[in-house]
Design an enzyme around this catalytic site. Structure first.
Site, PDB file in Angstrom:
ATOM      1  N   GLU A 197      -0.253  -0.259  16.532  1.00 53.53           N
ATOM      2  CA  GLU A 197      -1.094   0.907  16.180  1.00 53.53           C
ATOM      3  C   GLU A 197      -2.101   1.184  17.299  1.00 53.53           C
ATOM      4  O   GLU A 197      -2.319   2.335  17.694  1.00 53.53           O
ATOM      5  CB  GLU A 197      -1.843   0.639  14.869  1.00 53.53           C
ATOM      6  CG  GLU A 197      -2.768   1.787  14.493  1.00 53.53           C
ATOM      7  CD  GLU A 197      -3.712   1.448  13.347  1.00 53.53           C
ATOM      8  OE1 GLU A 197      -3.362   0.636  12.470  1.00 53.53           O
ATOM      9  OE2 GLU A 197      -4.820   2.022  13.340  1.00 53.53           O
ATOM     10  N   HIS A 228       5.146  -5.349   8.879  1.00 56.81           N
ATOM     11  CA  HIS A 228       4.978  -6.737   9.288  1.00 56.81           C
ATOM     12  C   HIS A 228       5.240  -7.706   8.134  1.00 56.81           C
ATOM     13  O   HIS A 228       4.328  -8.345   7.629  1.00 56.81           O
ATOM     14  CB  HIS A 228       3.574  -6.944   9.870  1.00 56.81           C
ATOM     15  CG  HIS A 228       3.478  -6.437  11.273  1.00 56.81           C
ATOM     16  ND1 HIS A 228       2.332  -5.927  11.814  1.00 56.81           N
ATOM     17  CD2 HIS A 228       4.411  -6.365  12.247  1.00 56.81           C
ATOM     18  CE1 HIS A 228       2.569  -5.553  13.057  1.00 56.81           C
ATOM     19  NE2 HIS A 228       3.825  -5.807  13.338  1.00 56.81           N
ATOM     20  N   SER A 245       1.783  -5.240   3.253  1.00 53.73           N
ATOM     21  CA  SER A 245       3.235  -5.198   3.440  1.00 53.73           C
ATOM     22  C   SER A 245       3.934  -6.324   2.680  1.00 53.73           C
ATOM     23  O   SER A 245       5.044  -6.709   3.031  1.00 53.73           O
ATOM     24  CB  SER A 245       3.588  -5.217   4.933  1.00 53.73           C
ATOM     25  OG  SER A 245       2.662  -5.936   5.675  1.00 53.73           O
ATOM     26  N   HIS A 272       2.883   2.133  11.604  1.00 53.26           N
ATOM     27  CA  HIS A 272       1.802   1.929  12.593  1.00 53.26           C
ATOM     28  C   HIS A 272       1.731   3.053  13.621  1.00 53.26           C
ATOM     29  O   HIS A 272       0.795   3.090  14.423  1.00 53.26           O
ATOM     30  CB  HIS A 272       2.045   0.630  13.365  1.00 53.26           C
ATOM     31  CG  HIS A 272       2.106  -0.566  12.487  1.00 53.26           C
ATOM     32  ND1 HIS A 272       3.165  -1.438  12.474  1.00 53.26           N
ATOM     33  CD2 HIS A 272       1.238  -1.030  11.582  1.00 53.26           C
ATOM     34  CE1 HIS A 272       2.949  -2.390  11.608  1.00 53.26           C
ATOM     35  NE2 HIS A 272       1.794  -2.167  11.032  1.00 53.26           N
ATOM     36  N   CYS A 293       0.878  -1.182   0.000  1.00 49.28           N
ATOM     37  CA  CYS A 293       0.000   0.000   0.000  1.00 49.28           C
ATOM     38  C   CYS A 293       0.913   1.230   0.000  1.00 49.28           C
ATOM     39  O   CYS A 293       2.124   1.100   0.249  1.00 49.28           O
ATOM     40  CB  CYS A 293      -0.887   0.014   1.238  1.00 49.28           C
ATOM     41  SG  CYS A 293       0.065   0.189   2.746  1.00 49.28           S
ATOM     42  N   ASN A 312      -3.645  -6.499   8.546  1.00 53.32           N
ATOM     43  CA  ASN A 312      -4.489  -6.415   7.338  1.00 53.32           C
ATOM     44  C   ASN A 312      -4.488  -7.736   6.577  1.00 53.32           C
ATOM     45  O   ASN A 312      -5.464  -8.088   5.933  1.00 53.32           O
ATOM     46  CB  ASN A 312      -4.090  -5.205   6.481  1.00 53.32           C
ATOM     47  CG  ASN A 312      -2.799  -5.423   5.729  1.00 53.32           C
ATOM     48  OD1 ASN A 312      -2.813  -6.006   4.662  1.00 53.32           O
ATOM     49  ND2 ASN A 312      -1.689  -4.975   6.282  1.00 53.32           N
ATOM     50  N   HIS A 358      -1.765  -4.916  19.004  1.00 52.91           N
ATOM     51  CA  HIS A 358      -1.144  -4.343  17.806  1.00 52.91           C
ATOM     52  C   HIS A 358      -0.532  -2.974  18.143  1.00 52.91           C
ATOM     53  O   HIS A 358      -1.150  -2.172  18.842  1.00 52.91           O
ATOM     54  CB  HIS A 358      -2.191  -4.201  16.701  1.00 52.91           C
ATOM     55  CG  HIS A 358      -1.596  -3.926  15.364  1.00 52.91           C
ATOM     56  ND1 HIS A 358      -1.181  -2.676  14.985  1.00 52.91           N
ATOM     57  CD2 HIS A 358      -1.306  -4.746  14.325  1.00 52.91           C
ATOM     58  CE1 HIS A 358      -0.683  -2.733  13.760  1.00 52.91           C
ATOM     59  NE2 HIS A 358      -0.755  -3.985  13.339  1.00 52.91           N
ATOM     60  N   SER A 369       0.750  -9.657  10.357  1.00 55.91           N
ATOM     61  CA  SER A 369       0.180  -8.471   9.707  1.00 55.91           C
ATOM     62  C   SER A 369      -1.336  -8.444   9.883  1.00 55.91           C
ATOM     63  O   SER A 369      -2.044  -9.371   9.468  1.00 55.91           O
ATOM     64  CB  SER A 369       0.566  -8.496   8.219  1.00 55.91           C
ATOM     65  OG  SER A 369      -0.399  -7.808   7.461  1.00 55.91           O
ATOM     66  N   CYS A 382      -8.753   2.407   6.949  1.00 61.14           N
ATOM     67  CA  CYS A 382      -7.990   2.923   5.809  1.00 61.14           C
ATOM     68  C   CYS A 382      -8.668   2.526   4.500  1.00 61.14           C
ATOM     69  O   CYS A 382      -9.168   1.408   4.369  1.00 61.14           O
ATOM     70  CB  CYS A 382      -6.574   2.369   5.939  1.00 61.14           C
ATOM     71  SG  CYS A 382      -5.834   1.772   4.463  1.00 61.14           S
TER      72      CYS A 382
HETATM   73 FE1  F3S Z   1      -1.239   0.909   4.426  1.00 62.55          FE
HETATM   74 FE2  F3S Z   1      -1.613   3.023   5.848  1.00 62.55          FE
HETATM   75 FE3  F3S Z   1      -3.617   1.561   5.161  1.00 62.55          FE
HETATM   76  S1  F3S Z   1       0.074   1.632   6.046  1.00 62.55           S
HETATM   77  S2  F3S Z   1      -2.847  -0.504   5.037  1.00 62.55           S
HETATM   78  S3  F3S Z   1      -2.336   2.741   3.747  1.00 62.55           S
HETATM   79  S4  F3S Z   1      -3.291   2.453   7.160  1.00 62.55           S
END
Ligand code: F3S
Length: 282
Positions: free
Chosen positions: A124, A40, A263, A72, A12, A221, A122, A219, A191
């Protein structure tokens, strides 16, 4: 058999920015520390470590050099301590995370109890708790929201860890609303990349027979993507890289879909595609 890639795959922009910044410092030969994993993904962090990045758990062992704050984000208390040290700080906190931090701070200053939907362990979320200045709690899902005891005349607010799924966030909001708070404010801090990536993965999982989710096991996400795909397709597998692929997954299967966490670099995805081709054609 076709191998189909999700519409949103690979780094991302927040992760790409963090890696680019770290690489540009490493190129200058500076001593560089990251507090916890900069992202991560073990292979990417391994590569950066071989070039000189030192991953440390706390600031105790840092004496000088450059400290990179990961995408994060970091607790404001730790940032304040770093600012008193003879180090250069490079902040790669993702703009989406910065937004969640600003909102947590604002809501606590306005006197709201802040509920963060996310994973309490986490980094964050740990930082978000500190931004809310002791006025926040973390709720994982609607099941834990049901157990939450709401005081009379409560003014509460709800935000989310940036990489949570929208379904989980909405589930928690509805559960809390059913408890009839006097006032409840909701800020959607998920996000846009994570949301779009989950939608794209869900769409792809509907079209294929086997789905591979490529990403670090730590990770957040990536874990959400896996859960989203699993809801649609039982033949979903989470792998960190091509070495995790098992030939038996593709027995009697047609098309294979591939998605990745935010990531996961392109070079790992390419290796995964190559290995899938090899085991299905070989
Ligand atoms: Fe990436 Fe930022 Fe979203 S690191 S997953 S764009 S919160």
């Amino acid at each position: 058999m076709r191998i189909m890639l999700a519409e949103r795959i690979g780094f991302c922009f927040g992760v790409k920015r963090a890696i680019d910044l770290a690489e540009s410092i490493l190129e200058k030969g500076d001593k560089i520390y990251s507090l916890g994993s900069i992202i991560h993904n073990r292979e990417v962090v391994g590569k950066l470590s071989r070039r000189g990045l030192k991953v440390v758990d706390g600031i105790g062992r840092i004496r000088s050099g450059t400290v990179v704050i990961s995408s994060h984000g970091l607790s404001p208390k730790t940032v304040a301590r770093l600012k008193k040290m003879p180090v250069r700080i490079v902040d790669t906190t993702c703009p989406f995370v910065l937004n969640a931090q600003r909102i947590a701070k604002y809501l606590s200053a306005e006197g709201y109890g802040v509920i963060i939907v996310g994973d309490v362990k986490h980094p964050e979320v740990t930082a978000l708790l500190d931004f809310a200045q002791g006025k926040a709690i973390v709720i994982k899902d609607s099941r834990s929201a049901r157990m939450f005891r709401l005081a009379e005349n409560s003014r509460i607010s709800v935000i989310s860890q940036t990489t949570q799924s929208m379904d989980n966030f909405i589930g928690v909001i509805n559960t809390l609303l059913a408890k009839r708070p006097k006032e409840m404010r909701v800020f959607n801090t998920i996000c846009r990349d994570a949301e779009y990536r989950q939608d794209a993965a869900r769409r792809l999982a509907k079209k294929v027979d086997v789905m591979l989710v490529v990403g670090g096991r730590h990770s957040a996400n990536t874990k959400r993507l896996y859960e989203v795909c699993m809801k649609t397709l039982a033949r979903t597998h989470l792998i960190e890289n091509e070495r995790g692929i098992r030939p038996e997954w593709f027995r009697n299967a047609g098309d294979v879909g591939i998605t990745s966490g935010a990531s996961t670099p392109d070079w790992i995805i390419k290796k995964v595609v190559g290995k899938v081709r090899k085991v299905t054609e070989g």
